[in-house]
Design an enzyme around this catalytic site. Structure first.
Site, PDB file in Angstrom:
ATOM      1  N   ASP A   1       0.839  -1.197   0.000  1.00 14.67           N
ATOM      2  CA  ASP A   1       0.000   0.000   0.000  1.00 14.67           C
ATOM      3  C   ASP A   1       0.879   1.254   0.000  1.00 14.67           C
ATOM      4  OD1 ASP A   1      -2.695   1.258   0.371  1.00 14.67           O
ATOM      5  OD2 ASP A   1      -1.763   1.961   2.229  1.00 14.67           O
TER       6      ASP A   1
ATOM      7  N   GLU B   1      14.743 -15.521  -0.394  1.00 14.23           N
ATOM      8  CA  GLU B   1      15.173 -16.625   0.464  1.00 14.23           C
ATOM      9  C   GLU B   1      14.120 -17.732   0.532  1.00 14.23           C
ATOM     10  OE1 GLU B   1      16.030 -15.178   4.335  1.00 14.23           O
ATOM     11  OE2 GLU B   1      17.401 -13.605   3.640  1.00 14.23           O
TER      12      GLU B   1
END
Length: 560
Positions: free
Chosen positions: A226, A275
């Protein structure tokens, strides 16, 4: 900080049962769920996570790839959940962390991915950090995590600068200090209940990296960010030097929006995301002056997608559409990112109503317009959007052809922008009215206890029940379009179209053996028959070598 047990349920693999399709996000169709308006499981009039979970099979059968959930975090709801009090807790009105875990697991079992909203520009004024900053007073380290400043004027009675809130009025609010005296001011680009974080403070970055890992460990497949363009402010918080600043948005780089410093944050975040297995993604809500600046957010080491607001705001006009399509594809190609296409969301008037009105009224309007015209254009615009290279976003209920509810009484409105002068029009409630599932019932199948915003009479005839299996219905058009898109090799990912010669007012392009033609005029046009018709948004007539395409209609052909 959590308002419920802070330990997350046992982590689940985000790719345990969803497909292993490589680069899935490059051509994904992502469905936006506004949780409070989607489905209510407990009859309190408010949609919730369990309601969403029970409707996941509908979304699978619709044919979307992922579900983006608007905020469901613990919040005082001053701005419908975009004022977050605890980023690691679910607001009780929506359920619990266990409900979130069940939703993620069920979605994966159905082959759907889950994207959650992240709100890093500002917190709620009920966030622990902000409450501590107020209590500890001027000069405290806690205040450095936000933008606190002394006021101007003889007694500090004027705001620190001339910035204006997106919701109207000054972007600053003065606090009463612990000793009861008028004190410093704090920055809030939105509502006063949404103080902006100071991203120059290392604790802010540390906190959000931890929040990312919390939800990634829960199994979410990505984040919609956002106000992705807002976190970094120009050094010194300089005056803008003008009023009616809202009119400048989208035209200039502002001292509080689209500052280049945001990109260092996203490069850090991308390393965290990479990751994790399962091709998790970031999507930016970035309002920028140009699509070229939007492309900065989706460079290879930053975010994956960015909303294409320039396309959303384009009129139903062939020349304008072709221009924005070309500019979008040209901007994304150098950074290797997919274009995104979107027609509606929770902040703008639904496109079935926008297109029912004359061009030039903006994206927040309160006029019903010509309902039949709007629906015809909306259906055509959808097929055009789904034919373009890249990823597409669908806002809940647009597959039903829902119009905006433009006649909500003032006393039922809840959009905070409606109660603040000189800001946004405050008409966002019209696109947030709970969607209809059945022809009848207290809230047309939304729930057993009514709905938090009133639904109009006749809503049931637009419901999922009314349109399912109905030839020519908008719902069946979406279902067929998404099935054809998935099964047609020349649709989906890509970075170019081949424009075809066409009459004025007609958009025509080829992608391999696939051809899309959209007639944006008010008259029928005669066109070559480009092959076998795959799908059309309206009735067309064909001869051996020609097709008559009605006004405001899009047709898909294949030469295969």
């Amino acid at each position: 900080m959590s308002q419920q047990p802070s330990a997350a349920p046992a982590p689940t693999s985000a790719v345990a049962t969803v497909s292993e399709r490589h680069d899935w996000w490059r051509d994904a169709v992502i469905y936006q769920v506004y949780p409070r308006s989607f489905a209510d499981s407990n009859g309190d009039g408010m949609g919730d996570l369990e309601g969403v979970r029970t409707r996941l099979p509908y979304l699978r059968d619709l044919g979307v790839d992922a579900v983006w959930l608007s905020p469901f975090y613990a919040s005082p709801q001053a701005d419908a959940g975009y004022d977050v009090a605890d980023y690691r807790a679910v607001d009780p009105m929506f359920g619990t962390l266990l409900d979130a875990d069940a939703l993620i697991r069920d979605a994966h079992a159905l082959g759907l991915r889950i994207i959650v909203d992240l709100v890093p520009n500002h917190s709620s004024d009920q966030y622990d950090w902000f409450k501590r900053a107020l209590a500890e007073g001027p000069g405290s380290p806690s205040r450095d995590r936000y933008h606190f400043r002394p006021g101007k004027g003889k007694n500090g009675e004027l705001p620190p600068n001339d910035w204006e809130s997106i919701f109207g009025g000054p972007a600053w609010t003065r606090v009463t200090e612990p000793d009861g005296t008028p004190g410093e001011w704090y920055l809030h680009l939105f509502a006063p209940e949404q103080p902006d974080f100071n991203w120059e403070h290392p604790a802010v970055g540390d906190e959000f990296r931890s929040i990312l890992r919390f939800w990634l460990d829960m199994g979410v497949d990505g984040f919609r960010i956002d106000v992705a363009h807002g976190m970094v402010k120009a050094e010194g918080l300089p005056d803008l030097g003008s009023h009616e600043q809202l009119k400048l948005l989208g035209n200039d780089v502002m001292p509080f929006f689209d500052q280049d410093g945001v990109h260092a944050i996203y490069r850090q975040w991308r390393r965290i995301l990479d990751e994790y297995s399962g091709e998790r993604i970031f999507v930016a809500e970035a309002w920028t002056p140009t699509v070229e600046r939007t492309a900065n957010y989706v460079r290879p080491d930053e975010l994956h997608q960015a909303f294409n607001f320039q396309y959303l705001g384009t009129h139903w006009d062939a020349g304008e559409l072709r221009t924005v399509i070309d500019r979008t594809l040209d901007a994304m190609r150098p950074v290797g990112a997919p274009a995104t296409w979107v027609l509606s969301n929770h902040d703008v008037t639904r496109h079935a109503t926008r297109f029912a009105n004359p061009a030039g009224l903006g994206t927040q309007i309160r006029l019903a317009g010509d309902r039949a015209l709007g629906l015809r254009r909306a259906r055509a615009a959808t097929l055009l959007m789904l034919a373009l290279p890249g990823s597409a976003y669908v806002y809940q209920g647009e597959e039903l052809g829902l119009p905006d509810v433009v006649d909500l009484p003032d006393e039922v409105r809840q959009d905070p922008a409606y109660f603040r002068g000189a800001g946004q029009d405050g008409f966002r409630d019209g696109c947030r009215v709970p969607i209809p599932w059945t022809r009848e019932g207290s809230s047309y199948g939304f729930g057993d206890g009514g709905s938090w915003l009133p639904q109009p009479a006749g809503w049931g005839e637009l419901s999922v029940e009314a349109q399912t299996g109905e030839p020519g219905s908008t719902l069946e058009l979406y279902r067929e379009a998404l099935a054809v898109r998935r099964s047609t090799a020349d649709l989906g990912a890509g970075d170019a179209v081949e424009w075809l010669r066409a009459p004025e007012g007609v958009v025509a392009f080829r992608r391999g053996d696939f051809v899309c033609v959209a007639n944006t005029t008010g008259e029928s046009v005669a066109l070559p028959a480009y092959g076998r018709v795959l799908l059309a948004s309206g009735e067309i007539t064909e001869t051996a070598d020609e097709a008559k395409v009605p006004a405001d209609t899009t047709v898909w052909w294949t030469r295969a």
